[in-house]
Design a protein around this motif. Structure first.
Motif, PDB file in Angstrom:
ATOM      1  N   ALA A  11      28.178  40.182  38.096  1.00 26.25           N
ATOM      2  CA  ALA A  11      29.200  41.225  37.175  1.00 26.25           C
ATOM      3  C   ALA A  11      30.065  40.626  37.849  1.00 26.25           C
ATOM      4  N   ILE A  12      31.264  40.941  36.527  1.00 26.73           N
ATOM      5  CA  ILE A  12      32.631  40.440  36.479  1.00 26.73           C
ATOM      6  C   ILE A  12      33.439  41.881  36.414  1.00 26.73           C
ATOM      7  N   LEU A  13      33.941  41.992  37.622  1.00 25.61           N
ATOM      8  CA  LEU A  13      35.047  43.038  37.865  1.00 25.61           C
ATOM      9  C   LEU A  13      36.350  42.610  38.073  1.00 25.61           C
ATOM     10  N   GLU A  14      37.317  43.706  37.709  1.00 25.36           N
ATOM     11  CA  GLU A  14      38.692  43.178  38.145  1.00 25.36           C
ATOM     12  C   GLU A  14      39.137  44.929  39.250  1.00 25.36           C
ATOM     13  N   GLY A  15      40.536  44.095  39.842  1.00 27.35           N
ATOM     14  CA  GLY A  15      41.431  45.519  40.267  1.00 27.35           C
ATOM     15  C   GLY A  15      41.458  45.028  41.887  1.00 27.35           C
ATOM     16  N   ARG A  16      42.482  45.923  42.145  1.00 25.20           N
ATOM     17  CA  ARG A  16      43.373  45.906  43.684  1.00 25.20           C
ATOM     18  C   ARG A  16      42.202  45.326  44.499  1.00 25.20           C
ATOM     19  N   ASP A  17      41.830  46.309  44.548  1.00 23.26           N
ATOM     20  CA  ASP A  17      40.764  46.263  45.706  1.00 23.26           C
ATOM     21  C   ASP A  17      39.127  44.992  45.879  1.00 23.26           C
ATOM     22  N   ILE A  18      38.820  45.285  44.602  1.00 26.71           N
ATOM     23  CA  ILE A  18      37.852  44.397  44.346  1.00 26.71           C
ATOM     24  C   ILE A  18      36.933  43.346  45.291  1.00 26.71           C
ATOM     25  N   GLY A  19      37.548  42.571  45.846  1.00 26.15           N
ATOM     26  CA  GLY A  19      37.408  41.682  46.605  1.00 26.15           C
ATOM     27  C   GLY A  19      37.760  42.084  47.649  1.00 26.15           C
ATOM     28  N   THR A  20      38.361  42.319  48.375  1.00 23.31           N
ATOM     29  CA  THR A  20      39.347  43.418  49.507  1.00 23.31           C
ATOM     30  C   THR A  20      38.040  44.105  50.240  1.00 23.31           C
ATOM     31  N   VAL A  21      37.969  45.045  49.440  1.00 21.93           N
ATOM     32  CA  VAL A  21      37.669  46.021  49.402  1.00 21.93           C
ATOM     33  C   VAL A  21      35.624  46.802  49.197  1.00 21.93           C
ATOM     34  N   VAL A  22      36.072  46.460  48.015  1.00 19.56           N
ATOM     35  CA  VAL A  22      34.437  47.174  47.298  1.00 19.56           C
ATOM     36  C   VAL A  22      33.644  45.611  47.187  1.00 19.56           C
ATOM     37  N   PHE A  23      33.860  44.606  47.580  1.00 17.09           N
ATOM     38  CA  PHE A  23      32.776  43.830  47.773  1.00 17.09           C
ATOM     39  C   PHE A  23      33.656  41.920  48.502  1.00 17.09           C
ATOM     40  N   PRO A  24      34.030  43.150  49.708  1.00  9.61           N
ATOM     41  CA  PRO A  24      34.145  41.479  50.456  1.00  9.61           C
ATOM     42  C   PRO A  24      33.395  40.354  50.529  1.00  9.61           C
ATOM     43  N   ASP A  25      31.904  40.291  49.916  1.00  6.91           N
ATOM     44  CA  ASP A  25      31.613  39.519  50.735  1.00  6.91           C
ATOM     45  C   ASP A  25      30.888  38.226  49.134  1.00  6.91           C
ATOM     46  N   ALA A  26      32.001  39.007  48.506  1.00  7.02           N
ATOM     47  CA  ALA A  26      31.430  38.007  46.213  1.00  7.02           C
ATOM     48  C   ALA A  26      31.368  36.606  46.258  1.00  7.02           C
ATOM     49  N   GLU A  27      30.520  36.066  45.890  1.00  2.32           N
ATOM     50  CA  GLU A  27      30.245  34.891  45.758  1.00  2.32           C
ATOM     51  C   GLU A  27      31.442  34.189  45.308  1.00  2.32           C
ATOM     52  N   ALA A  28      32.536  34.463  44.393  1.00  3.42           N
ATOM     53  CA  ALA A  28      33.184  33.666  43.208  1.00  3.42           C
ATOM     54  C   ALA A  28      34.410  34.876  43.513  1.00  3.42           C
ATOM     55  N   LYS A  29      35.819  34.812  43.791  1.00  2.00           N
ATOM     56  CA  LYS A  29      37.003  35.814  43.798  1.00  2.00           C
ATOM     57  C   LYS A  29      37.742  34.720  43.614  1.00  2.00           C
ATOM     58  N   PHE A  30      38.779  35.079  42.410  1.00  2.00           N
ATOM     59  CA  PHE A  30      39.512  35.316  41.496  1.00  2.00           C
ATOM     60  C   PHE A  30      40.740  35.815  42.001  1.00  2.00           C
ATOM     61  N   TYR A  31      42.304  35.376  41.905  1.00  2.00           N
ATOM     62  CA  TYR A  31      43.453  36.008  42.620  1.00  2.00           C
ATOM     63  C   TYR A  31      44.345  35.709  41.533  1.00  2.00           C
ATOM     64  N   LEU A  32      44.248  36.518  40.581  1.00  2.00           N
ATOM     65  CA  LEU A  32      46.167  36.962  39.809  1.00  2.00           C
ATOM     66  C   LEU A  32      46.931  37.535  39.819  1.00  2.00           C
ATOM     67  N   ASP A  33      48.338  36.608  40.336  1.00  2.00           N
ATOM     68  CA  ASP A  33      48.811  37.047  40.635  1.00  2.00           C
ATOM     69  C   ASP A  33      50.785  36.770  40.037  1.00  2.00           C
ATOM     70  N   ALA A  34      50.825  37.275  38.720  1.00  2.00           N
ATOM     71  CA  ALA A  34      51.842  36.811  38.055  1.00  2.00           C
ATOM     72  C   ALA A  34      53.418  37.637  38.638  1.00  2.00           C
ATOM     73  N   GLU A  35      54.422  36.496  38.319  1.00  2.00           N
ATOM     74  CA  GLU A  35      55.118  37.113  38.970  1.00  2.00           C
ATOM     75  C   GLU A  35      55.842  38.403  38.515  1.00  2.00           C
ATOM     76  N   GLY A  36      56.759  39.315  39.163  1.00  2.00           N
ATOM     77  CA  GLY A  36      57.484  40.230  38.807  1.00  2.00           C
ATOM     78  C   GLY A  36      57.758  40.758  37.588  1.00  2.00           C
ATOM     79  N   ASP A  37      58.943  39.752  37.003  1.00  2.00           N
ATOM     80  CA  ASP A  37      59.293  40.174  35.724  1.00  2.00           C
ATOM     81  C   ASP A  37      58.433  39.616  34.328  1.00  2.00           C
ATOM     82  N   GLU A  38      57.357  38.518  34.504  1.00  2.00           N
ATOM     83  CA  GLU A  38      56.092  38.792  33.685  1.00  2.00           C
ATOM     84  C   GLU A  38      55.291  40.527  33.558  1.00  2.00           C
TER      85      GLU A  38
END
Length: 97
Positions: A11-38
């Motif tokens: 499964a591919i899931l996205e959200g603020r808590d997916i990698g830290t709370v929902v699936f802390p042991d996920a096989e792969a994690k990606f963190y998207l971090d755009a600038e505030g203005d963007e």
């Protein structure tokens, strides 16, 4: 519900808590971090496209407040996942269709 969707893997899931709370042991994690203005510009354009009358400066202030609230809430505060994760800086990649 999210844990149920991903319990078998693949499964591919996205959200603020997916990698830290929902699936802390996920096989792969990606963190998207755009600038505030963007992020504010994207949100503003999204609302304009929906016909909502919004102000860019107010939209940016609301995002700053949301981020602060999410990082300081009692239950599962938002935080960058500890390694390993792949950081993707999406600033400038998003285009309106």
């Amino acid at each position: 519900m999210q844990r149920e969707m991903g319990k078998e893997g693949g499964a591919i899931l996205e959200g603020r808590d997916i990698g830290t709370v929902v699936f802390p042991d996920a096989e792969a994690k990606f963190y998207l971090d755009a600038e505030g203005d963007e992020r504010a510009r994207r949100r503003y354009e999204e609302m304009v496209d929906k016909g909502v009358k919004v102000d860019l400066k107010e939209t940016q202030e609301e995002l700053v407040q949301r981020d602060h609230h999410d990082m300081h809430r009692t239950h599962s505060p938002s935080k960058r996942q500890r390694m390993p994760f792949t950081l993707i800086p999406p600033t400038g990649l998003w285009k309106r269709s």
